[in-house]
Design a protein around this motif. Structure first.
Motif, PDB file in Angstrom:
ATOM      1  N   ILE A 205      18.778   5.214 -10.193  1.00 48.37           N
ATOM      2  CA  ILE A 205      17.321   5.296 -10.079  1.00 48.37           C
ATOM      3  C   ILE A 205      16.781   6.198 -11.175  1.00 48.37           C
ATOM      4  O   ILE A 205      17.225   7.343 -11.322  1.00 48.37           O
ATOM      5  N   ILE A 206      15.831   5.700 -11.950  1.00 43.59           N
ATOM      6  CA  ILE A 206      15.102   6.540 -12.898  1.00 43.59           C
ATOM      7  C   ILE A 206      13.815   6.979 -12.207  1.00 43.59           C
ATOM      8  O   ILE A 206      12.929   6.164 -11.942  1.00 43.59           O
ATOM      9  N   GLU A 207      13.722   8.259 -11.899  1.00 44.27           N
ATOM     10  CA  GLU A 207      12.545   8.799 -11.216  1.00 44.27           C
ATOM     11  C   GLU A 207      11.646   9.472 -12.248  1.00 44.27           C
ATOM     12  O   GLU A 207      11.948  10.549 -12.743  1.00 44.27           O
TER      13      GLU A 207
ATOM     14  N   GLU B  59      14.737   4.589   2.295  1.00 44.95           N
ATOM     15  CA  GLU B  59      15.199   3.207   2.408  1.00 44.95           C
ATOM     16  C   GLU B  59      15.616   2.664   1.045  1.00 44.95           C
ATOM     17  O   GLU B  59      16.661   2.010   0.912  1.00 44.95           O
ATOM     18  N   ILE B  60      14.818   2.941   0.029  1.00 41.79           N
ATOM     19  CA  ILE B  60      15.133   2.490  -1.326  1.00 41.79           C
ATOM     20  C   ILE B  60      16.389   3.170  -1.840  1.00 41.79           C
ATOM     21  O   ILE B  60      17.255   2.535  -2.453  1.00 41.79           O
ATOM     22  N   TYR B  61      16.508   4.466  -1.561  1.00 39.48           N
ATOM     23  CA  TYR B  61      17.690   5.211  -2.017  1.00 39.48           C
ATOM     24  C   TYR B  61      18.963   4.624  -1.410  1.00 39.48           C
ATOM     25  O   TYR B  61      19.976   4.442  -2.093  1.00 39.48           O
TER      26      TYR B  61
ATOM     27  N   GLU C 217       0.808  -1.223   0.000  1.00 42.59           N
ATOM     28  CA  GLU C 217       0.000   0.000   0.000  1.00 42.59           C
ATOM     29  C   GLU C 217       0.839   1.268   0.000  1.00 42.59           C
ATOM     30  O   GLU C 217       0.310   2.364  -0.211  1.00 42.59           O
ATOM     31  N   HIS C 218       2.151   1.150   0.205  1.00 44.81           N
ATOM     32  CA  HIS C 218       3.033   2.317   0.187  1.00 44.81           C
ATOM     33  C   HIS C 218       3.922   2.363  -1.049  1.00 44.81           C
ATOM     34  O   HIS C 218       4.786   3.229  -1.155  1.00 44.81           O
ATOM     35  N   GLY C 219       3.716   1.448  -1.972  1.00 52.75           N
ATOM     36  CA  GLY C 219       4.529   1.430  -3.185  1.00 52.75           C
ATOM     37  C   GLY C 219       5.482   0.254  -3.219  1.00 52.75           C
ATOM     38  O   GLY C 219       5.205  -0.820  -2.656  1.00 52.75           O
ATOM     39  N   LEU C 220       6.620   0.442  -3.885  1.00 50.97           N
ATOM     40  CA  LEU C 220       7.597  -0.633  -4.042  1.00 50.97           C
ATOM     41  C   LEU C 220       8.131  -1.069  -2.679  1.00 50.97           C
ATOM     42  O   LEU C 220       8.463  -0.241  -1.826  1.00 50.97           O
TER      43      LEU C 220
ATOM     44  N   LYS D  11      21.178  -2.868 -13.125  1.00 47.73           N
ATOM     45  CA  LYS D  11      21.792  -1.596 -13.517  1.00 47.73           C
ATOM     46  C   LYS D  11      20.921  -0.404 -13.144  1.00 47.73           C
ATOM     47  O   LYS D  11      21.429   0.647 -12.767  1.00 47.73           O
ATOM     48  N   LEU D  12      19.607  -0.550 -13.289  1.00 54.20           N
ATOM     49  CA  LEU D  12      18.694   0.566 -13.112  1.00 54.20           C
ATOM     50  C   LEU D  12      17.471   0.138 -12.304  1.00 54.20           C
ATOM     51  O   LEU D  12      17.049  -1.024 -12.377  1.00 54.20           O
ATOM     52  N   LEU D  13      16.908   1.080 -11.579  1.00 52.77           N
ATOM     53  CA  LEU D  13      15.614   0.901 -10.923  1.00 52.77           C
ATOM     54  C   LEU D  13      14.677   1.974 -11.443  1.00 52.77           C
ATOM     55  O   LEU D  13      14.969   3.168 -11.312  1.00 52.77           O
TER      56      LEU D  13
END
Length: 357
Positions: free
Chosen positions: A289-291, A277-279, A236-239, A254-256
Motif C-alpha cells: 500500500i502506498i499511503e 478491511e482494505i489492509y 461516500e467513505h472512499g475506496l 503489485k501496489l495499491l
C-alpha cells in the motif's frame, strides 16, 4: 467493563489524548467489542479524576475518528461497523508469520513533471498562501545553516538525505503523526517518491490499483514504469473494499495507491473500519500500500487520523508525505518511509538517477 489506568500529568500529551488512546487501545485489544456501551462521562471523570470537558474532548475525537458512536440519551457505544478486532489479530498471526518479502523490477525510465500554469488567481489543489510565509525567519535560519555548513556534506554521498535532517524529520513524524520510524528517504517531493516506487516495484504489464478518482500525477508516475492502472470504485467513505477484493482476485496487482486521510479530489476521510478491511485484503494478496498522507497539516474538528503506516504488522505500507503545505510547493521537500529493504531498493534507484545527472 472498561477500567483503564491512571492518567499522568505530562507536558507532551494532554490528558484527553491519553484517555482517547486508552479507549482506542481497549477496542483494538478486544477488551471493548463492537456495540459495547461505555461508562457515562461522569463515571469516566470520576474513574480518571478529570473534569467532564476532558472526557467529552476524548469522546468527540473517537467519534470523529470512527471508533465510537454517540446516541442521544444513550451515551457512547463502540462502532458496530468495526471488524471483531481480537479474531482479526488471531487470524493475522496465523497467516502472517513474518513480513512479506517485496519483489522489485529493475527498469529505470524518465518521467515528465507536470507544470502548474501561472494565473493571477490560482485555484490549483495543494497550494497554500505563500504570501503568509515567514520569509524573514526562514532567511535567518538559512543564513545560520550556511554559516555552520560542512562543505563535504554537499556531495552525492547522502542520497537518502543528510543525517541531521532525517533526525529532525523522524522527530516531526513522531510528534505530528504518531509514526515511529527507524529510517526514511528524503525525496524531491512526493512525485519523485512515486516515480521511484513505481520503478522499484512494477514490471511492465503488472497492475497498480488506484481510486477511480485518483491523483493524476500518481497515475502518470506508475504508467511511466510500465504499469497497467486498475481503477477501484469509490463511495461516500472512499475506496470500496468489495471492488478492491474483486480486482485483487482477477489481476496481478503489485501496489495499491491510497489517499485515505484526504482523498484527492473528493476530500473524503476514510473511516477506520474501511482502512482495516482494505489492509486485510492487501495482506491476504501480498499487495503493498502506498499511503499518500498529503494535506495532513489541515484539520479542524479534531486531530487527523493516524496514518495506516502507524499500525502495520505485515510491513506492507509505504508512507509518503511532503512539506509543500507548511513550507511551499516550490521547495519540493518530501519523505518516504517503509520496510528497510524497500527503502534500500528505492534509494538505489534514486542514487542511480542522481549519478546520471
Amino acid at each position: 467493563m472498561f477500567s483503564g489506568t491512571p492518567l499522568i500529568d505530562s507536558t507532551q500529551q494532554a490528558k484527553y489524548v491519553q484517555l482517547a488512546n486508552q479507549i482506542r487501545d481497549a477496542i483494538q485489544a478486544g477488551q471493548l467489542m463492537p456495540g459495547d456501551e461505555l461508562p457515562s462521562a461522569r463515571q469516566l471523570g470520576l474513574l480518571f479524576e478529570v473534569n467532564r470537558h476532558t472526557v467529552m474532548a476524548a469522546m468527540q475525537n473517537l467519534v470523529a475518528e470512527g471508533w465510537l458512536l454517540s446516541e442521544v440519551r444513550k451515551g457512547y457505544t463502540v462502532n458496530t461497523q468495526l471488524p471483531v478486532i481480537e479474531s482479526v489479530k488471531i487470524s493475522q498471526q496465523a497467516k502472517v508469520t513474518e513480513p512479506i518479502a517485496p519483489q522489485f523490477a529493475y527498469a529505470v525510465g524518465d518521467i515528465e513533471s507536470p507544470l502548474i500554469p501561472q494565473y493571477k488567481y490560482n485555484f490549483a489543489g495543494g497550494l497554500p498562501d505563500v504570501c503568509c510565509f515567514p520569509f524573514d525567519e526562514f532567511r535567518r535560519s538559512m543564513n545560520r545553516g550556511c554559516r555552520q555548513a560542512n562543505a563535504s556534506l554537499l556531495h552525492y554521498q547522502s542520497v537518502a538525505g543528510e543525517h541531521v535532517l532525517k533526525t529532525q524529520l523522524l522527530h516531526y513524524l513522531r510528534a505530528a503523526r504518531g509514526l515511529t520510524c527507524d529510517d526514511i528517504l528524503v525525496c524531491n517531493g512526493s512525485q519523485e517518491a512515486l516515480f521511484l516506487i513505481g520503478q522499484a516495484f512494477v514490471q511492465p504489464g503488472q497492475c497498480v490499483a488506484m481510486e477511480a478518482l485518483g491523483y493524476p500525477p500518481a497515475r502518470k508516475a506508475f504508467q511511466a514504469a510500465g504499469a497497467s492502472i486498475v481503477d477501484i470504485a469509490q463511495d461516500e467513505h472512499g475506496l470500496c473494499a468489495d471492488s478492491l477484493a474483486h480486482c485483487l482476485s482477477k489481476n496481478d496487482v503489485k501496489l495499491l495507491y491510497l489517499t485515505p486521510l484526504h482523498q484527492y479530489p473528493t476530500t473524503v476521510t476514510m473511516p477506520v473500519s474501511r482502512r482495516m478491511e482494505i489492509y486485510q485484503l492487501c495482506v491476504k494478496h501480498g499487495v503493498f500500500i502506498i499511503e499518500d498522507d498529503y494535506d495532513h497539516e489541515f484539520h479542524y474538528s479534531c486531530p487527523p487520523l493516524q496514518p495506516m503506516a502507524a499500525n502495520d504488522p505485515a510491513q506492507i505500507v509505504i508512507y509518503l508525505a511532503t512539506f509543500s503545505k507548511i513550507m511551499f510547493a516550490g521547495g519540493a521537500y518530501g519523505l518516504c518511509h517503509s520496510l528497510k529493504t524497500c527503502i534500500e531498493a528505492i534509494n538505489s534507484f534514486k542514487a542511480n538517477n542522481q549519478s546520471q545527472e
